[in-house]
Design a protein around this motif. Structure first.
Motif: not given
Length: 698
Positions: A581-605
């Protein structure tokens, strides 16, 4: 076996006839009412107890005929054929009387008692016309009621007629006027009917008139044969007779059987209209609908008016919701302070404040935005504009290899959830159209993605947030249509199917209905998010809070939080996925938020809120304030984050529905899951790297 007091009543009518509104009134329910075809893909039921009778109303999908051309029409036809329907309530829009009567000519062939409700009678009267109900009832041989559904006119009389129909022998035995097909067609119908009557396997359908079954077969409606399943339809050369009869009719009239039967039905409907529609001596009012449509449907102005209307929706949504969002922020801060006072400092307090409350606050804090968005869309639906937006989009959709009907699932996804949009693709006639549309539905900014986009846009583009949000919605449509064009050209061969749509008259929406729609749609969102966020917030808190890092008194609070991040399960996961995710400007915490969003997009926030709450324990700042404070965020990274969120793999619920609706095809499943993820990464990489190179928003 049902008791004699139980009655099944099927509500049948054209799309936009007001059928679902009447269903709401008759059942005292708050059923969702759409203003364009295809909303009610499956039947809906409601029970009404009236004078000791249990009346089970079934609201069937809107259909123009019983000759099946789409899945929603099949639901109506199959229900009437398979279920023991006691009575049919045919809702007719009098503003399009001839078109609506076409369906009536097919319904009466079923030999089921029929009640006709002439709806929107006030619109006809505004044109200086009225309907002679008594004359129409005498000709058709059925009870007829005139009503304005939203004003509850004659609803008591309708219920009274339904409840007493079992004892009303006249109603049961009334000779309903049917279309006269002529000697030639009647002879061929009888030829087919004789062979059907000899087939013992068809006896279980004896409650239906053989005349109707024969007509269905003569109309070459082979989807109808699916109802027979294992029945040997060829046992008595039925299909051979059907082919012979069709050939005889076509040779006699010089046209197809379908066209000849349709013309005779329309001639009958036209005769009824000319006989029962009268003109008053009052001066005819100006047709406001026609005047407005000269601008709204203009091929040059129409698209610009559509864009302006969408902009108004976003402007209204942001302006009205902002004060309430701020109040909710104050409320959640107060809740955190109360919990701090009630619970002693420790793991439980941190779990409640940093896990549950922060997660829920991050999502539900934006509920006013969702509420006002749904309210504004409901307004444009009810006033009659949204169906015209679909009409306007027809030519645009055609250029991208899709029929105009494909815009309906996209709108449903934008208005609520991608799952609803995926189900709505059933209204499309072509399998290839369905497949392409199902691929692009997840690209829409659904109700779950809306709070994520609202937060980032409000954080980095506060002064131009309405314009930026509008551009994001526009971008989602551009991406969806571009993918549709690619799929149509390269992977899924497609034939454009044009569609016919009736445009209802403009009218002032009923405020009560607008609030009902707003609440129903929003409640579905809240109910869905509440359960998921509660449990997932706890899980996210656990993986960030454990295992505990050793306490070092020489470290500052922020340094200790950073150390905890490294020790935690989440920190270790971040180290593994961060290089991707580094080449697209994201750190690991944002990546985890996006992974959580696979369950439901509400979980990103909610995941981002929990992460910041753990890293900054005790802070009373909102998520927006925490993101602004974080030096690892920037406007460019915010935009890249949104683009990735827009494109990447949809939530589990959407993926599972997609898998089922595509016939459990693993090829398309893998393309959706893997293809969207790869596509999101590539587009985000290009945007971030180009923006970084030119120092835009860094």
């Amino acid at each position: 076996m049902r008791e004699s007091k139980n009655i099944i009543v099927a509500l049948v009518g054209n799309p936009n006839s007001g059928k679902s509104t009447i269903f709401n009134i008759l059942t005292d329910s708050n059923q969702y009412v759409g203003n364009y075809p295809g909303v009610t893909v499956e039947k809906k039921e409601g029970l009404k107890c009236f004078k000791g009778h249990n009346i089970n109303f079934v609201d069937l999908p809107g259909t123009y005929s019983l000759s099946v051309y789409s899945d929603d029409e099949a639901v109506t036809r199959d229900f009437l054929f398979k279920e023991k329907t006691d009575i049919i309530v045919n809702v007719i829009d009098v503003a399009n009387l001839e078109r609506n009567l076409y369906l009536f000519t097919q319904i009466v062939e079923l030999n089921i008692p029929v009640i006709v409700i002439l709806n929107m009678i006030d619109i006809l009267e505004s044109y200086g016309k009225f309907i002679d109900k008594e004359a129409m009832s005498d000709i058709l041989g059925v009870p007829i009621f005139a009503t304005v559904a939203n004003k509850k006119i004659e609803t008591y009389e309708i219920l009274n007629c339904i409840s007493s129909f079992l004892e009303n022998k006249k109603l049961l035995s009334s000779q309903k006027k049917k279309v006269i097909f002529g000697d030639t067609i009647r002879k061929e119908i009888n030829n087919v009917k004789k062979l059907i009557s000899k087939n013992s396997q068809l006896q279980r359908f004896q409650n239906f008139p053989l005349n109707w079954i024969s007509i269905e077969l003569l109309e070459n409606n082979f989807s109808f044969l699916k109802l027979f399943q294992n029945i040997n339809i060829d046992k008595y050369n039925i299909l051979n007779q059907v082919k012979k009869s069709r050939r005889n009719i076509e040779e006699h009239f010089g046209k197809s059987v379908e066209m000849e039967l349709a013309e005779r039905r329309y001639k009958f409907a036209n005769f009824i209209v000319k006989t029962v529609v009268k003109t008053t001596y009052k001066q005819k009012k100006i047709n406001i609908t026609e005047i407005i449509d000269t601008f709204i449907l203009n091929k040059y102005l129409g698209i610009f008016i559509f864009i302006f209307m969408m902009y108004i929706i976003f402007k209204f949504t942001f302006v009205c919701s902002s004060p309430i969002i701020n109040l909710l922020g104050v409320f959640f801060k107060w809740v955190e302070e109360v919990v701090t006072l009630l619970l002693p400092e420790g793991h439980l307090q941190f779990l409640i404040i940093d896990g549950v409350i922060s997660g829920i606050r991050s999502v539900l804090g934006f509920c006013p935005l969702v509420l006002f968005m749904f309210f504004s869309i409901a307004f444009f639906e009810d006033c009659g504009y949204m169906v015209r937006a679909i009409f306007i989009m027809d030519k645009i959709m055609n250029r991208f290899g899709l029929p105009g009907k494909s815009f309906i699932p996209l709108m449903l996804s934008t208005n609520g959830c991608a799952v609803a949009g995926l189900f709505a693709t059933r209204i499309l006639d072509s399998k290839s159209d369905r497949l392409v549309t199902m691929f692009i539905v997840p690209f829409m900014i659904c109700g779950a993605k809306l709070p994520v986009f609202a937060l980032i846009v409000d954080t980095f583009f506060y002064t131009n947030k309405v314009t930026i949000m509008f551009l994001m919605y526009f971008l989602s449509v551009v991406i969806a249509l571009s993918v549709a064009k690619f799929l149509s050209l390269k992977m899924i061969k497609n034939e454009i199917a044009h569609f016919v749509m009736e445009l209802p008259p403009y009218h002032i929406p009923i405020i009560k209905n607008l609030f009902l729609k707003m609440w129903e749609r929003s409640w579905l969102y809240i109910r869905k998010t509440g359960k998921i966020i509660f449990f997932m917030s706890i899980i996210v808190w656990i993986i960030f809070a454990y295992p505990k890092a050793p306490i070092n008194e020489n470290l500052s609070k922020n340094e200790q939080a950073a150390l905890q991040m490294q020790y935690s399960f989440a920190g270790r996961i971040c180290k593994v996925i961060e290089p991707v995710f580094k080449p697209i400007g994201m750190d690991g915490s944002r990546a985890i938020a996006l992974i959580a969003g696979l369950a439901a997009k509400e979980l990103i926030l909610s995941t981002l809120g929990t992460i910041y709450a753990i890293n900054e324990s005790g802070s009373k700042l909102s998520l927006k304030e925490r993101i602004l404070k974080d030096k690892d965020w920037s406007p460019l990274k915010g935009v890249t984050f949104l683009i990735f969120c827009l494109i990447y793999t949809p939530c589990v619920a959407s993926v599972s529905v997609f898998f089922k609706e595509t016939g459990s095809n693993y090829k398309w499943f893998l393309l959706l899951v893997g293809g969207n993820l790869f596509f999101a990464w590539v587009i985000s990489f290009i945007i971030f790297q180009v923006g970084s190179f030119f120092r835009i928003g860094v």
